[in-house]
Enzyme design. Structure first.
Site, mmCIF file in Angstrom:
data_model
loop_
_atom_site.group_PDB
_atom_site.id
_atom_site.type_symbol
_atom_site.label_atom_id
_atom_site.label_comp_id
_atom_site.label_asym_id
_atom_site.label_seq_id
_atom_site.Cartn_x
_atom_site.Cartn_y
_atom_site.Cartn_z
ATOM 1 C CD GLU A 27 30.364 37.989 -60.603
ATOM 2 O OE1 GLU A 27 30.925 37.119 -60.124
ATOM 3 O OE2 GLU A 27 30.151 38.946 -61.338
ATOM 4 C CD GLU A 69 27.117 42.133 -64.779
ATOM 5 O OE1 GLU A 69 27.957 41.275 -66.045
ATOM 6 O OE2 GLU A 69 26.679 41.664 -63.698
#
Length: 269
Positions: free
Chosen positions: A144, A149
């Protein structure tokens, strides 16, 4: 932009390498969000809450993703994802999650997204990538890449991270870094990675702040030798985003994306 591209390269990165030679200063894939409706040849709007397989997407998130214009629309040349406190099924909130899987899948390149991040305790917007085929098995074995974020309770602290079998947050071994952006929710910024066979570099407005290097120890460390697709979403709550609760006065909460552009990297000298 400090990143420089060479012209006349053959494009081999997108959707298993099916591109012709072109000017490498131009994106090999892009969406400027200038139309009236979402381009469904490029994006799929996920609908649901992850149930029954993994409710809350494994993170105990609180939103139900929809394809409703109330949650995802194009407006003034921008993609707008809106989280709302308007319960649907078993979820107290609605939001949107867009993916490019089987419509935009790349192995290596520069992926950049210009966006303005929402503020408020409980929101969890992200720009991230998952493998198209899970060549090495389910998460985290096939990897990933989290290009951006942000969790609302830690306003202005933006994170870039990778997860693999060897390096992931379940084990507390994930590899990443963060950068402070005081006006992250007031202005648009460009979040990007430059991903090659040897490393993944992370950038914010062309400021390099993190590198994850290929150790050469195989897919447990480096599963990033396969095509990945892009995800744009705004989660509510969850193990990280909701660590200190959700401030319900932040809704409706807007996550705005100006563009997405993908470039091929120059050939290594």
């Amino acid at each position: 932009m400090t990143f420089k591209y060479l012209t006349g390269l053959c494009l081999t990165g997108a959707l298993f390498g099916l591109f012709s030679c072109t000017d490498a200063n131009k994106p090999i894939w892009q969406d400027e969000f200038d139309g009236d409706t979402l381009d469904e040849s490029k994006w799929t709007a996920y609908v649901g809450d992850g149930c029954p397989q993994i409710c809350g997407f494994g993170n105990h998130e609180l939103q139900y993703y929809t394809d409703s214009p109330e949650n995802v629309k194009l407006e003034d040349g921008k993609l707008v994802i809106t989280a709302r406190k308007d319960s649907m099924k078993n979820s107290a909130y609605t939001s949107a999650k867009l993916v490019t899987q089987h419509k935009g899948d790349w192995k290596y390149g520069r992926i950049e997204v210009r966006a303005k991040i929402p503020s408020g305790k409980g929101n969890w917007p992200a720009i991230w990538m998952l493998p198209t085929k899970n060549s090495y098995g389910g998460w985290p074995r096939s990897g990933e890449i989290d290009i951006m974020e942000h969790v609302g309770y830690d306003q202005g602290n933006m994170h870039g991270t990778v997860h693999t079998e060897s390096f992931n947050h379940i084990k507390g071994t994930q590899k990443g870094d963060s950068i402070q952006i005081a006006d992250i929710s007031d202005k648009f910024h460009v979040y990007a990675i430059e991903w090659s066979a040897n490393k993944i570099d992370f950038f914010m407005d062309d400021e390099h702040y993190h590198t994850f290097e290929n150790t050469g120890n195989g897919p447990d460390d480096w599963p990033f030798d396969q095509p990945f697709y892009l995800i744009l979403n705004l989660a509510v709550g969850g193990d990280w985003g909701g660590k200190y609760g959700v401030a319900n006065d932040i809704f409706p909460n807007r996550y705005e994306i100006d563009y997405v552009r993908v470039f091929e990297l120059p050939a290594a000298e």
